[in-house]
Design a protein around this motif. Structure first.
Motif, PDB file in Angstrom:
ATOM      1  N   HIS A 393       0.848  -1.195   0.000  1.00  0.00           N
ATOM      2  CA  HIS A 393       0.000   0.000   0.000  1.00  0.00           C
ATOM      3  C   HIS A 393       0.879   1.238   0.000  1.00  0.00           C
ATOM      4  N   GLN A 394       0.414   2.254  -0.698  1.00  0.00           N
ATOM      5  CA  GLN A 394       1.182   3.491  -0.800  1.00  0.00           C
ATOM      6  C   GLN A 394       0.831   4.494   0.293  1.00  0.00           C
ATOM      7  N   HIS A 395      -0.348   4.323   0.912  1.00  0.00           N
ATOM      8  CA  HIS A 395      -0.836   5.384   1.797  1.00  0.00           C
ATOM      9  C   HIS A 395      -1.242   4.902   3.185  1.00  0.00           C
ATOM     10  N   ARG A 396      -1.195   3.616   3.450  1.00  0.00           N
ATOM     11  CA  ARG A 396      -1.654   3.145   4.750  1.00  0.00           C
ATOM     12  C   ARG A 396      -0.727   2.078   5.326  1.00  0.00           C
ATOM     13  N   THR A 410       3.650 -13.087   5.345  1.00  0.00           N
ATOM     14  CA  THR A 410       4.826 -12.677   4.568  1.00  0.00           C
ATOM     15  C   THR A 410       4.973 -11.169   4.736  1.00  0.00           C
ATOM     16  N   ARG A 411       6.152 -10.713   5.157  1.00  0.00           N
ATOM     17  CA  ARG A 411       6.429  -9.283   5.337  1.00  0.00           C
ATOM     18  C   ARG A 411       7.816  -9.012   4.779  1.00  0.00           C
ATOM     19  N   ASP A 412       7.830  -8.461   3.552  1.00  0.00           N
ATOM     20  CA  ASP A 412       9.080  -8.346   2.787  1.00  0.00           C
ATOM     21  C   ASP A 412       9.743  -9.725   2.686  1.00  0.00           C
ATOM     22  N   GLN A 413      10.941  -9.898   3.224  1.00  0.00           N
ATOM     23  CA  GLN A 413      11.636 -11.173   3.085  1.00  0.00           C
ATOM     24  C   GLN A 413      11.322 -12.151   4.211  1.00  0.00           C
ATOM     25  N   GLU A 414      10.578 -11.711   5.218  1.00  0.00           N
ATOM     26  CA  GLU A 414      10.236 -12.578   6.347  1.00  0.00           C
ATOM     27  C   GLU A 414       8.987 -13.403   6.049  1.00  0.00           C
ATOM     28  N   VAL A 415       8.960 -14.643   6.522  1.00  0.00           N
ATOM     29  CA  VAL A 415       7.759 -15.474   6.516  1.00  0.00           C
ATOM     30  C   VAL A 415       7.666 -16.115   7.896  1.00  0.00           C
ATOM     31  N   PHE A 416       6.554 -15.870   8.608  1.00  0.00           N
ATOM     32  CA  PHE A 416       6.449 -16.377   9.979  1.00  0.00           C
ATOM     33  C   PHE A 416       4.991 -16.703  10.300  1.00  0.00           C
ATOM     34  N   ILE A 417       4.812 -17.471  11.364  1.00  0.00           N
ATOM     35  CA  ILE A 417       3.504 -17.946  11.802  1.00  0.00           C
ATOM     36  C   ILE A 417       3.033 -17.147  13.019  1.00  0.00           C
ATOM     37  N   LEU A 418       1.752 -16.787  13.002  1.00  0.00           N
ATOM     38  CA  LEU A 418       1.111 -16.168  14.155  1.00  0.00           C
ATOM     39  C   LEU A 418      -0.118 -16.982  14.540  1.00  0.00           C
ATOM     40  N   GLY A 429       4.185   0.766   2.343  1.00  0.00           N
ATOM     41  CA  GLY A 429       5.121   0.409   1.284  1.00  0.00           C
ATOM     42  C   GLY A 429       5.767  -0.944   1.412  1.00  0.00           C
ATOM     43  N   VAL A 430       5.487  -1.675   2.511  1.00  0.00           N
ATOM     44  CA  VAL A 430       6.097  -2.993   2.709  1.00  0.00           C
ATOM     45  C   VAL A 430       5.263  -4.067   2.004  1.00  0.00           C
ATOM     46  N   THR A 431       5.924  -4.928   1.240  1.00  0.00           N
ATOM     47  CA  THR A 431       5.238  -6.036   0.564  1.00  0.00           C
ATOM     48  C   THR A 431       4.799  -7.069   1.600  1.00  0.00           C
ATOM     49  N   HIS A 432       3.544  -7.520   1.466  1.00  0.00           N
ATOM     50  CA  HIS A 432       3.023  -8.435   2.490  1.00  0.00           C
ATOM     51  C   HIS A 432       1.955  -9.358   1.912  1.00  0.00           C
ATOM     52  N   TYR A 452      -4.946   7.793   3.255  1.00  0.00           N
ATOM     53  CA  TYR A 452      -5.983   7.319   2.332  1.00  0.00           C
ATOM     54  C   TYR A 452      -6.193   5.831   2.576  1.00  0.00           C
ATOM     55  N   LEU A 453      -7.472   5.431   2.746  1.00  0.00           N
ATOM     56  CA  LEU A 453      -7.777   4.056   3.148  1.00  0.00           C
ATOM     57  C   LEU A 453      -8.674   3.331   2.146  1.00  0.00           C
ATOM     58  N   GLY A 454      -8.783   3.811   0.940  1.00  0.00           N
ATOM     59  CA  GLY A 454      -9.644   3.199  -0.066  1.00  0.00           C
ATOM     60  C   GLY A 454      -9.143   1.848  -0.529  1.00  0.00           C
ATOM     61  N   GLU A 455     -10.084   1.021  -1.031  1.00  0.00           N
ATOM     62  CA  GLU A 455      -9.723  -0.316  -1.503  1.00  0.00           C
ATOM     63  C   GLU A 455      -8.834  -0.280  -2.747  1.00  0.00           C
ATOM     64  N   ASP A 456      -8.809   0.859  -3.443  1.00  0.00           N
ATOM     65  CA  ASP A 456      -7.970   0.938  -4.643  1.00  0.00           C
ATOM     66  C   ASP A 456      -6.502   1.247  -4.323  1.00  0.00           C
ATOM     67  N   ASP A 457      -6.179   1.411  -3.037  1.00  0.00           N
ATOM     68  CA  ASP A 457      -4.771   1.569  -2.650  1.00  0.00           C
ATOM     69  C   ASP A 457      -4.151   0.187  -2.398  1.00  0.00           C
ATOM     70  N   ILE A 458      -4.221  -0.648  -3.425  1.00  0.00           N
ATOM     71  CA  ILE A 458      -3.619  -1.983  -3.370  1.00  0.00           C
ATOM     72  C   ILE A 458      -2.785  -2.172  -4.629  1.00  0.00           C
ATOM     73  N   VAL A 459      -1.503  -2.386  -4.465  1.00  0.00           N
ATOM     74  CA  VAL A 459      -0.614  -2.740  -5.575  1.00  0.00           C
ATOM     75  C   VAL A 459      -0.380  -4.236  -5.489  1.00  0.00           C
ATOM     76  N   ARG A 460      -1.035  -5.005  -6.371  1.00  0.00           N
ATOM     77  CA  ARG A 460      -0.900  -6.462  -6.341  1.00  0.00           C
ATOM     78  C   ARG A 460       0.347  -6.884  -7.112  1.00  0.00           C
TER      79      ARG A 460
END
Length: 468
Positions: A393-396, A410-418, A429-432, A452-460
């Motif tokens: 996301h660019q804004h949230r 998945t958070r950038d290069q990390e993969v972990f269990i919660l 801006g973090v890939t997740h 900005y919290l709109g659903e269109d703030d998603i970079v897939r």
């Protein structure tokens, strides 16, 4: 000769607002014994192979129900709704080289006696094989102003009667006259014919519709998906140019080889809240209650409630429909005006006219439970084995709290269990990605914050469901 069911699933069901909305229309709602009308339609036609004509935005809901019931076949995806003439034409074009008959069934009808329905269809197979367009007329038992009517003519040599006249929804006085004549049926909107028969009729009476559909299907795209199901997409730009009209207006009212077969079983198009209420048992004073509703000193009241109590006190002849973000209260006499009400809400830009607070997604659902300046809170449910897209996301920024199940994050290069009661933070801006690796539904609380919290703030970046 066999037949292939073609389930017409493109309706928006606005007469059942606020429960039915464009994003989640009535055919997907669990209205009867916790089953949706679409599910009941799939069960009724019994065939394993079928075709569904549906809106692009509903494709995963249709697919999920087909897979769960062991069905297979083609899901024709309309980029925009163009009514039944175009929907039936693209289905006939998809099967134009098939020897099978096509049985066109709306996805939102209630017909409890499946055996009687199928026997009626079988009785009409010879007439359809002989080149007629067969329709099925329901024997009317009251003067309905909500249905169209068909006047039966002479008996046909292959069975049934020639359809002499199609009558649009009449006034109450006219409906009484039609009922008393004994020669009219309710128009159920169910058709049986050869693909070539329908295409020839559309070419004769609506050549512009056929031309548009032919061009759209000539450049269609196919996507093979799970369990022997295929998405077929007509060309979006070409299909958008097609005229929007019902098959009754475009073809049936003009065609000289429409044969109507009587259907004497119980049938409802579940087209209004009155129709929904009539499917339910009533108490001694005519009250019908769904969910957490209470009628006190009231008569002839229909309440459709959710989790919170809905109480009617000292009233008569009212319908009350409660949802988390909208409530409808109406006099029974005005049930047919709900569709017009939705148009007014759309004109005033109410999001509740189109979508629910709880939104279906191919991976599960989300529910926006609170929002304010620079924040939003959602409950998110993820199906077992499913995952959201790899995105940023660019804004949230987002905080995730696990309340049920297990999450693979998945958070950038990390993969972990919660697991339950654990949390994580996703900066701007973090890939997740969020995935459910478990056997039960994963549920989280997501707190969003940002400008900005709109659903269109998603970079897939990567998606399992082919979304851009």
């Amino acid at each position: 000769m066999s037949f292939i069911p073609v389930v017409l699933c493109g309706g928006s069901g606005t007469r059942l607002w606020p429960l039915s909305r464009k994003s989640f229309p009535k055919q997907f709602l669990p209205l009867i014994n916790n089953k949706s009308l679409l599910e009941l339609t799939f069960e009724r036609v019994t065939s394993q192979e079928l075709m569904v004509v549906a809106a692009e935005e509903h494709r995963f809901m249709v697919l999920e129900k087909m897979v769960s019931l062991g069905k297979q076949g083609v899901i024709l995806l309309e980029p925009t709704s163009k009514n039944t003439a175009a929907a039936m034409t693209i289905a006939a074009l998809e099967k134009k080289n098939s020897d099978s008959l096509l049985l066109f069934c709306p996805a939102d009808h209630y017909i409890p006696d499946s055996d009687y329905f199928l026997n009626t269809i079988k009785s009409a197979l010879p007439a359809a094989k002989d080149g007629a367009i067969v329709t099925f007329g329901v024997s009317p038992f009251f003067p309905s102003t909500a249905y169209g009517y068909i006047l039966r003519g002479d008996a046909n040599s292959a069975g049934g009667y020639l359809a002499k006249e199609f009558v649009e929804k009449p006034s109450e006085t006219r409906a009484s006259e039609l009922l008393l004549s004994g020669n009219y049926f309710w128009n159920a909107g169910i058709f049986l014919c050869k693909p070539s028969t329908l295409l020839d009729a559309v070419e004769r009476y609506a050549p512009d519709v056929l031309k548009s559909c032919q061009a759209a299907m000539a450049s269609k795209q196919k996507e093979e998906i799970a369990a022997n199901c295929t998405f077929v997409r007509p060309d979006e730009t070409v299909f958008a140019s097609c005229r929007s009209q019902s098959i009754d207006y475009a073809v049936m009212e003009h065609h000289d080889r429409v044969v109507v077969f009587p259907f004497g079983g119980q049938w409802s198009d579940v087209g209004s809240w009155k129709a929904v209420a009539e499917l339910l048992p009533s108490d001694d004073v005519g009250n019908r209650i769904v969910g957490n509703g209470i009628a006190c000193s009231s008569q002839n009241v229909f309440i459709h409630a959710g989790d919170r109590p809905v109480v009617a006190l000292g009233v008569q002849g009212l319908t009350v429909i409660d949802t988390p973000d909208a409530v409808l209260v109406l006099d029974h006499k005005h049930v047919e005006q709900v569709k017009d009400l939705v148009l007014q809400l759309e004109a005033k830009k109410y999001t509740q006219a189109i979508s629910h607070r709880r939104v279906a997604r191919p991976w599960g659902w989300y529910d926006c439970v609170d929002a304010g300046e620079r924040f939003q809170v959602k409950r998110i449910g993820v199906k077992p084995g499913a995952s959201l897209s790899l995105q940023k996301h660019q804004h949230r920024a987002e905080h995730w709290i696990i309340v049920k199940g297990t999450a693979e994050v998945t958070r950038d290069q990390e993969v972990f269990i919660l697991t339950e009661n654990q949390s994580t933070y996703i900066p701007i801006g973090v890939t997740h990605r969020l995935k459910n690796p478990g056997m039960v539904e994963l549920e989280i609380i997501e707190v969003q914050s940002g400008s900005y919290l709109g659903e269109d703030d998603i970079v897939r970046i990567e998606d399992n469901y082919g979304r851009a």
